[in-house]
Each structure stands twice: as structure tokens, then as C-alpha cells.
Scaffold this motif. Structure first.
Motif, short mmCIF file in Angstrom:
data_model
loop_
_atom_site.label_atom_id
_atom_site.label_comp_id
_atom_site.label_asym_id
_atom_site.label_seq_id
_atom_site.Cartn_x
_atom_site.Cartn_y
_atom_site.Cartn_z
N SER A 108 0.75 -1.22 -0.13
CA SER A 108 -0.13 0.04 -0.01
C SER A 108 0.82 1.35 -0.15
O SER A 108 0.74 2.15 -0.65
N MET A 109 1.98 0.97 0.64
CA MET A 109 2.86 2.32 0.76
C MET A 109 3.45 2.38 -0.57
O MET A 109 3.75 3.66 -1.14
N GLN A 110 3.71 1.57 -1.24
CA GLN A 110 4.50 1.41 -2.53
C GLN A 110 3.50 2.05 -3.62
O GLN A 110 3.78 2.56 -4.51
N ALA A 111 2.02 1.84 -3.31
CA ALA A 111 0.94 2.07 -4.20
C ALA A 111 1.12 3.96 -4.25
O ALA A 111 0.77 4.52 -5.21
N LEU A 112 1.45 4.32 -3.02
CA LEU A 112 1.40 5.96 -2.91
C LEU A 112 2.67 6.50 -3.57
O LEU A 112 2.51 7.44 -4.58
N LEU A 171 2.69 20.97 2.54
CA LEU A 171 1.87 19.88 2.59
C LEU A 171 0.35 19.94 2.10
O LEU A 171 -0.25 20.99 2.50
N ALA A 172 -0.02 19.06 1.27
CA ALA A 172 -1.45 19.16 0.64
C ALA A 172 -2.46 18.53 1.51
O ALA A 172 -3.49 18.98 1.60
N GLY A 173 -2.04 17.25 2.06
CA GLY A 173 -3.07 16.52 2.84
C GLY A 173 -2.32 15.25 2.95
O GLY A 173 -1.10 14.98 2.59
N ILE A 174 -3.04 14.43 3.71
CA ILE A 174 -2.57 13.21 4.28
C ILE A 174 -3.49 12.14 3.76
O ILE A 174 -4.81 12.05 3.94
N VAL A 175 -2.84 10.99 3.32
CA VAL A 175 -3.76 9.71 2.92
C VAL A 175 -3.37 8.75 4.12
O VAL A 175 -2.54 8.52 4.44
N GLY A 176 -4.43 8.61 4.74
CA GLY A 176 -4.44 7.54 5.95
C GLY A 176 -5.75 7.65 6.96
O GLY A 176 -6.25 8.57 6.98
N ILE A 198 -7.50 11.69 3.49
CA ILE A 198 -8.51 10.69 2.47
C ILE A 198 -7.71 9.23 2.94
O ILE A 198 -6.68 9.02 3.08
N SER A 199 -8.75 8.37 3.87
CA SER A 199 -8.37 7.23 4.09
C SER A 199 -8.51 6.18 3.27
O SER A 199 -9.51 6.32 2.24
N VAL A 436 -4.29 9.26 -3.90
CA VAL A 436 -3.32 10.25 -4.21
C VAL A 436 -4.01 10.80 -5.64
O VAL A 436 -3.61 12.01 -5.69
N TYR A 437 -4.61 10.12 -6.52
CA TYR A 437 -5.04 10.84 -7.52
C TYR A 437 -6.30 11.94 -7.39
O TYR A 437 -6.40 12.71 -7.88
N ALA A 438 -7.02 11.47 -6.06
CA ALA A 438 -7.99 12.68 -5.67
C ALA A 438 -7.28 13.96 -5.45
O ALA A 438 -7.75 14.92 -5.74
N PHE A 439 -6.29 13.72 -4.69
CA PHE A 439 -5.58 14.97 -4.41
C PHE A 439 -4.68 15.69 -5.62
O PHE A 439 -4.95 16.81 -5.73
#
Length: 890
Positions: A108-112, A171-176, A198-199, A436-439
Motif C-alpha cells: 500500500s505504501m508503494q502504491a502511494l 503539505l497538501a494533505g494526508i492519505v491515511g 483521505i483514508s 493520491v489521484y484525488a489530491f
């Protein structure tokens, strides 16, 4: 209420367990004024003052970052085992240690990282802007989630609340994060600063509350959708007796309550509800297993993470408890921890919801191309390499560790990832990818803003060089895009995506291991009733049950056709006993709650599961009884006709003349009519026939009894008028009898006219009879009129009987009084017996009784009056002939 208690409890835990953080925050508040003047000049790291204030921070471990104009943060539980150091506060507390790398979280980390690199290479998306990332390992611990959030907000290598001291990009935002508990805490912090979050795996429905979590979004559906879908799955297969098993956290408790509410409203009973105690090492597995073993429920729904459910499965396998069918939530339906050979007897046949699997073009190649030499600073990759190839990097471990692991091979870097990465699960990783694409698309939409037409005050637009988090938050709310495989991504007004799940079934693969095969889908975007699609032919419940036979889970055996359920006091409604339907009712469905009555023209069969057409019953000419009575009526009617012929032939003889020849002929005609009137009672009862039968019967017998009464009175007057001084001589004329008969008949006619005018008889179906036939008979219309008519006949017969009885002592010569007395006595006995007989019979037998009464009473008159006279005539004729013969001989 549950949410606020949870948050306060988490705050308390964080406060008690992490005194260091509380110390840092307190110190920061005391030194805030000093920091404002020094941070801008010297930076924030390592600054002290003569007043004794220092930066409340420390080195951050377990992170990975890359510079960019805009930075996207990410939190992942890369390690799943945590070791806490003892804290005595005699020295600076040591940080907790994270161990046991979890492969899926690493993917999942690698997906980011893959998504960031792919966007940076795309010239059409965010041109001239480079995205970076900051990744933090939460180790499945709430404290690390809070620490990582503050670190990304602060920047740099230390965590300083309320300050940004880093230079790696905005910082734009956090995925998690992945767990709802950690995401709730992060959302509380990020919501203060309006940073988008965005979780990719937090499913708690509490996070859909925009009043509490205004900056939270997710690319995985809410538990509300999953709970409703799982409840629909239970109803789809008709399981009425299920057990519920849930983790004792927000995820498990809220979801299981939604499922319970949905299935209970649909009539499903819950055999048990047990909690998996996540705070206990064994998760309370022995207690839970005993409950499952003692319960008759064979279907169990589990809402829990795989790591919490695993001890229960281990205990089940240890006790060799099989035969249960498991319904899996998306948190363990594709678990690699539970997909082990030793768990096959327990979990084979499991069915459940899984995150919808999409394609990520190039991601598998990205994983296969990873190598420590390409990312020497990525310590996560080094651990991943050790985990995949069961080796150790010599330069990363001390001599003592090397001695403990002397049997472990040394990593040399020549290992190839193609084979280990062949079966990558793209479910959670795709959610990270789309987050990530949503950001990226939100930033793209922000860049496209035209001054004067912007969404902010006075039509202004956001400035990418001085980007405010709340500005980007506005665009994330309205983001709507498609991935390369045409998957549409958007958020509703609660920050949730549309619910799309795969339905998976745990089956035996060709290699002998368990695999999760997709057997259906659940799509909340479709109309109700078609949201769930399942291919039952692809499902294998277990080797014993087979492919198509759905397993049963019931408290009581099903009630077959012809029976209904009866609840057992003190037991759930699904525990019942089967009782047969009452007479006249059926049930043609399994587990019928109530039996239903058949329609008026149908009747239950012997099994009481089908309504059969009822036979219409009436006394017809086609059945033996109807034919016999009709033949008897016709034959009987010939007797009066024969007697009438004899009377006409011998009308000059003294015996005929003495019996009032004209009245006797009229009486014989009346008897003929009485016999034939019984035919009106046989055959289909048409409306005209219903009226004719009673009229013909009543008038024929009225005329008959009137004639008998007239004959009796005539005989009495004739003998009384022989005295010298009597007034009866004036009544001895022949016309008196006819006047009397006419008056008697007219009275009966008046009764019939009144009867037919106001309440005439009519044909009626008697459907109240509890039998397989419908009785078609004639309703008398007015029972009062019927009994008045019959009573009038009885009155005439009684008067005839009394008068004849009084005349019995007259001279025997030509005296009919005795014969009339016996005939009327027989007549009255027949009709008095008819009353109880007709009340105890139904249908055509009632009609047959009335016909029998008509024939019997008519025969009584014929026999008692005319047969006796004919016998006397025959005897007299014989004696006369004998006398003449003797005279000739002499």
C-alpha cells in the motif's frame, strides 16, 4: 454518544501512556512567544534560550520522504508488532519499537509512491508541479498515528505542534490511516487546521459525520453500506438463525449493530453476539469457541480485523470444530494471515465482502523493479527484502543478532522479485492509488481556476505558492474523475465513495491451498433489489455440502406444507414447533406463519397443502338415490290413478256411492298430485323450481287433507242428520263439501301468495359445511312462511283426526271414520318424525327426507282409506258371486 466516549477514552489513553507528548505540548505553550521571534531567523531545530525554554521535539523514526513542490503525506501500519519499553522516568523514555513488517501495508505504501511517480511523469496532470511524499509507519498504534500527523504538519525531522519548520514542500494533505481508530484521532487533529485527509481503509460510519470530521474523506465505502450488504446476503440465502461475532472496537461494534438491526427487522434471529476482546492476548478465544460449539447456529458473521480473529480460528482448529459457515467482512475476507493450510477445515466455504479489485497498470512492474540499490535510504525496502527472501542484511544487524540468526541466509541483492510479486492484491493498494489521484485532480482543478470566477471570496482563486489547506479541501469535495480503467471516483456529501464490493468465496485451489474466488458483486449505485448479484454455480460451500446446496442454519426444523409455526414461550421467534393447520385451512409454503382458508368453492386436500375444487352437491336424477325416489314417486302416482279408474268403473255400486263418489275421486286426484310433487324436489334447484316445489307440495296436500276432512264431516253429518229433530239436514247437500275444500285451499293459497311476494325461495350455496362439497339447495326465503304452511297442513290433519275419532262409534256400514282416523294418525306421525330428522341431516339428505315424508304420508292415506275399501269391495263381490253360484247349483 459512542463516538465522543471513544474519542475521550483515546485521549485519556494517549495522555496516560505518552507523558512525553504532554510535556512537549506544555513546554511549547510556555515558550511560544520566544519561538515566534527565533524560529523565523534560526529555524526551529535545536533552539534554546537563556530563560531555559527548548523546542519540545525529538528525532522521528520510521518514516520515508521525498521532496516536492507539494507534498502528500501517508500513514501506513507497515509493522504490526510493537514492543514497549518500561518507563520509570529516571531517564528519558525510550520510543516504542516496531517489528514484523506486514507485506500488504508495504505494498500500500508503494502504491502511494507509484502514484506520485506516475503523476510526476504525466505531462497533462499537474504540469510544472512536482509532487513529493512523506510516509510514516504507525505500527498499528494510535500514539504513532498522532505523532506522524504532527510530524507531517510540522515538517523536518521533529514534531512541533502549530509550526511548520520543514523545507521539503507544502503539505497538501494526508492519505491515511488504515484503522478507523487511528483515523479518528488523525481527523481530530487535521480538522483543526482544515487539512484534507483521505483514508484508504477506515470504514467506521462515525467518520461520515461532517460536523465532527469536516476534512475527512475516504476511498473505501463506509461500514453502513457493508453492514447493509452483509445483512442482505444473510437474507438472500434465507438464513434465519445466525451468530454474530465482532471486535470490541468502533469498527466491530457499530457494524454489528447495523447488521443486527437489518436482519432482525427482516425476521432473522440472532443466536448469540460475542465480542472479540482486542485488549487480551488470546482475544477471549476459548470463551467464544465454547459459545460457537454449544450453539445450533451454523452461520456466523464476523466483523473484525484478521489479526484479532486469528486467535479464535486457531482455537477452533485446535478443538477441531468444523461445520460452521463464516460470513466475512472486508477486513479479513482476503486475509493472507488466515489463508493457511491449518485453517482450511475451519474456514473452507467462507463467503463475504471484499474491496472491489481494480487494475493498476504498471504497478506490478513497479514492485518487481524495486531493489535496495535503487533506494539505499529506504529502510522499509530492506526489511521487505528480508521478509520476502528470508534473509538478513549483514550491515543492518549487530554481531549478537547475527549469532541468534546464524541459520538465516545473508541477503546479497541478487534475489529476484518476479515470483514473490506474481499475486499482488490490488484491493487496498488501489484505494491508496485513487486517494493520491484525488489530491492530484483537486490540485489540477485549483490550477484551472480563473480569477473572478473562483469559488472563494469575490471570485478569487487559490494560489499554489501560498496554498491554504481549506482551499484545497473545497476542491476535494467536488473532485470527480476516471482512472485509466474507467473507474469513476467521487465523494458524496459525507465524504464517502459509492459502495462497490466483490463477493468472494473461500475455495480449494488447484495447488491445494485456499483461494478467494469472486462469485458476485454488491453495488450500492444500482436500484434496490438488484444491488447484489451472485453466481451460485461458482460457490463451493464445503467438500461435504457440494456446489449448489446452500447450508442451513435454523433453530428449529422447517415446518412442511400443511403445518404452521407456533412460537415456544421464552424462546426467539425462530425457535418454534410445527402444528398442523386447522380443518378447512392450508399452508403451501415452508415455515408458514399462519394457515389460510380456502376460497368458498375450494376445500383442502388430505395433506392440507392444496385447495381442491369442491363438488356441488344436490339431489339429482343422475345418482342412485335420486333415480330410486323418482321411480318410487312415479310408480306410487299410478296407484291413485288405478283406484280412480276403479271408482269410475264401479260408480254405480252401493259401496262406491256410499263413499261419496265425487269426493273420493277428488281425493284420488289430490293423492296423485302429492306423489308427483316429490319430483319437484329432485334435480338442479333453479329459482323457478325452488318456488314450484313448495307450492306444489303445499297445495297438493292441502287439497288432499281438505278432501279427507270434508269426507269425515260429511259422514258425521250424514249419520247425525237421521234424527227427526235436527238442524244438520240443511248441511247435508253435496255443495257444502266443495265449499269447505275451496275455503281450506284458498287459505293455503293466501299463505303462498304472501310468501312468494315478500320472501320467495331461492337457490343457495351452503359453503359453511366443513366438507369437500358445496351443498346447493333451496333456501326457503322465509322459514316462518314455510312452517306456517306446514303447520296449516298439520292443523287440517289434526282436525280430521279428531273428527274421525269422534265418528268412530257410528254404525259400521259404509262408515269411513275409522279408516280416516288411522290415515290421519299415520300422516301426523310421519310429519312429526320429519321435523327432528330434517334438523339432523344436511344437503341432499334433507331433501330426500322431505320426499320420503311426502311419499310416506301419501301412502298412509292411500292404504288406510282406499286399500281397505277396495279389499271390502273385493270381499263383498266374492261373496256375491259365491251366492249366485250356489243358487244356480241348487
Amino acid at each position: 454518544m459512542i463516538y465522543y466516549l471513544t474519542v475521550h477514552l483515546l485521549d485519556l489513553i494517549v495522555t496516560l501512556r505518552h507523558m512525553q507528548c504532554l510535556y512537549k505540548i506544555t513546554s511549547l505553550l510556555l515558550c511560544e512567544v520566544w519561538l515566534l521571534s527565533t524560529c523565523a531567523v534560526q529555524g526551529c531545530e535545536g533552539v534554546t534560550s537563556t530563560a531555559g525554554c527548548q523546542i519540545p521535539g525529538g528525532n522521528i523514526s520510521g518514516y520515508l520522504s521525498q521532496f516536492g513542490d507539494l507534498v502528500i503525506g501517508g500513514t501506513f501500519p507497515i509493522h504490526v508488532k510493537t514492543i514497549y519499553a518500561e518507563t520509570h522516568f529516571a531517564r528519558k523514555p525510550e520510543d516504542l519499537k516496531c517489528q514484523l513488517l506486514e507485506v500488504r501495508s508495504f505494498q500500500s505504501m508503494q502504491a502511494l509512491i507509484f502514484a506520485v511517480e506516475e503523476i510526476n511523469k504525466n505531462p497533462d496532470l499537474l504540469p510544472n508541479i512536482t509532487l513529493g511524499f512523506q510516509i510514516y509507519d504507525t505500527c498499528t498504534v494510535v500514539r504513532r498515528a498522532a505523532e506522524g500527523t504532527l510530524w507531517m504538519l510540522s515538517g523536518g525531522e521533529t514534531s512541533v505542534p502549530n509550526y511548520q519548520c520543514g523545507d521539503e514542500g507544502t503539505l497538501a494533505g494526508i492519505v491515511g490511516d488504515s484503522a478507523s481508530t487511528r483515523s479518528i484521532l488523525m481527523a481530530q487533529i487535521l480538522g483543526l487546521y482544515s487539512y484534507p485527509q483521505i483514508s484508504y481503509f477506515s470504514t467506521s460510519s462515525l467518520l461520515s459525520n461532517k460536523n465532527v470530521f469536516p476534512s475527512f474523506f475516504r476511498t473505501i465505502p463506509s461500514d453502513t453500506f457493508q453492514s447493509q450488504g452483509l445483512a442482505e446476503l444473510i437474507l438472500y440465502y434465507g438464513w434465519k438463525w445466525v451468530g454474530l461475532l465482532a471486535a470490541d472496537n468502533e469498527y466491530g461494534q457499530f457494524a454489528i449493530q447495523v447488521v443486527k438491526q437489518e436482519i432482525v427487522q427482516a425476521g432473522v434471529c440472532v443466536a448469540f453476539i460475542e465480542n472479540i476482546m482486542t485488549g487480551q492476548p488470546n482475544r477471549g478465544a476459548p470463551r467464544i469457541v465454547n459459545v460457537i460449539k454449544d450453539s445450533s447456529a451454523k452461520v456466523v458473521l464476523v466483523m473484525s480485523l484478521d489479526i484479532h480473529f486469528m486467535p479464535v480460528v486457531e482455537e477452533l482448529a485446535k478443538q477441531n470444530i468444523t461445520g460452521n459457515f463464516w460470513i466475512a467482512s472486508e477486513s479479513w475476507s482476503t486475509s493472507i494471515f488466515l489463508n493457511k493450510e491449518k485453517f482450511q477445515p475451519v474456514l473452507m466455504g467462507t463467503i463475504g465482502f471484499a474491496i472491489h479489485r481494480e487494475q493498476m497498470t504498471g504497478f506490478v512492474e513497479h514492485l518487481n523493479n524495486m531493489h535496495p540499490s535503487n533506494s539505499p535510504s529506504d529502510h522499509f525496502l530492506l526489511e521487505f527484502w528480508e521478509e520476502i527472501f528470508s534473509c538478513k542484511w549483514a550491515n543492518l544487524h549487530t554481531r549478537a543478532e547475527a549469532m541468534l540468526n546464524q541459520t538465516i541466509n545473508e541477503c546479497i541483492g541478487d534475489e529476484k522479485l518476479e515470483s514473490p510479486m506474481a499475486n499482488v492484491d490490488l484491493r487496498i493498494t488501489f484505494n491508496v492509488y485513487t486517494a493520491v489521484y484525488a489530491f492530484a485532480w483537486a490540485i489540477q482543478n485549483l490550477l484551472k481556476c480563473q480569477p473572478g470566477k473562483g469559488p472563494f471570496l469575490n471570485g478569487t482563486c487559490g494560489n499554489i505558492s501560498s496554498l491554504q489547506p481549506w482551499q484545497l479541501l473545497h476542491y476535494i469535495k467536488t473532485v470527480d474523475f476516471e482512472t485509466e480503467d474507467k473507474t469513476r471516483i467521487f465523494f458524496d456529501n459525507k465524504g464517502d465513495p459509492p459502495a462497490l464490493y466483490d463477493i468472494v468465496n473461500w475455495q480449494m485451489s488447484a495447488t491445494g491451498s485456499m483461494e478467494q474466488k469472486i462469485v458476485g458483486t454488491y453495488d450500492s449505485r444500482l436500484p434496490e433489489g438488484v444491488q447484489m448479484k451472485i453466481n451460485n454455480r461458482d460457490i463451493i460451500w464445503s467438500p461435504d455440502v457440494g456446489h449448489t446446496e446452500t447450508p442451513q442454519s435454523k433453530c428449529s426444523p422447517s415446518c412442511p406444507f400443511g403445518f404452521r409455526k407456533m412460537t415456544i414461550p421464552g424462546k426467539p421467534t425462530c425457535c418454534f414447533k410445527c402444528v398442523q393447520c386447522p380443518k378447512g385451512e392450508i399452508s403451501n409454503e415452508t415455515d408458514a406463519v399462519e394457515c389460510r382458508k380456502c376460497s368458498w368453492d375450494t376445500w383442502p386436500n388430505t395433506q392440507q397443502d392444496l385447495c381442491l375444487r369442491r363438488t356441488i352437491e344436490f339431489l339429482s336424477f343422475d345418482e342412485s338415490m335420486g333415480i330410486s325416489l323418482a321411480a318410487l314417486s312415479i310408480v306410487s302416482s299410478l296407484i291413485p290413478i288405478g283406484a280412480l279408474g276403479i271408482f269410475i268403473h264401479y260408480n254405480t255400486t252401493p259401496i262406491v256411492r256410499a263413499n261419496n263418489w265425487s269426493l273420493s275421486c277428488l281425493l284420488l286426484v289430490a293423492l296423485f298430485s302429492c306423489f308427483l310433487s316429490s319430483l319437484a324436489f329432485i334435480g338442479y334447484p333453479h329459482p323457478e323450481k325452488c318456488m314450484l316445489r313448495q307450492v306444489a307440495f303445499g297445495l297438493a296436500f292441502t287439497l288432499c287433507i281438505s278432501c279427507v276432512l270434508a269426507k269425515t264431516i260429511t259422514v258425521l253429518i250424514a249419520f247425525k242428520a237421521t234424527k227427526p229433530i235436527t238442524r244438520l239436514r240443511q248441511w247435508t247437500g253435496g255443495k257444502l263439501s266443495y265449499y269447505f275444500i275451496a275455503i281450506c285451499v284458498l287459505i293455503q293459497i293466501s299463505v303462498f301468495v304472501t310468501w312468494l311476494s315478500y320472501a320467495p325461495p331461492f337457490p343457495e350455496y351452503d359453503t359453511q359445511t366443513p366438507s369437500s362439497v358445496i351443498i346447493l339447495n333451496c333456501n326457503e326465503g322465509s322459514p316462518v312462511a314455510f312452517w306456517v304452511m306446514l303447520g296449516y297442513l298439520g292443523l287440517l290433519a289434526t282436525v280430521s283426526f279428531i273428527v274421525a275419532f269422534l265418528a268412530r262409534r257410528l254404525p259400521n256400514s259404509f262408515n269411513e271414520a275409522k279408516h280416516i282416523t288411522f290415515s290421519m294418525l299415520a300422516f301426523l306421525c310421519v310429519w312429526i318424525s320429519y321435523i327432528p330428522a330434517t334438523l339432523s341431516s344436511r344437503g341432499k339428505y334433507t331433501v330426500a327426507m322431505e320426499i320420503f315424508a311426502i311419499l310416506s304420508s301419501s301412502w298412509a292415506i292411500v292404504v288406510c282409506i282406499f286399500f281397505t275399501q277396495m279389499f271390502h269391495h273385493i270381499v263383498a263381490t266374492s261373496l256375491e258371486c259365491k251366492a249366485k253360484f250356489n243358487e244356480k247349483r241348487v
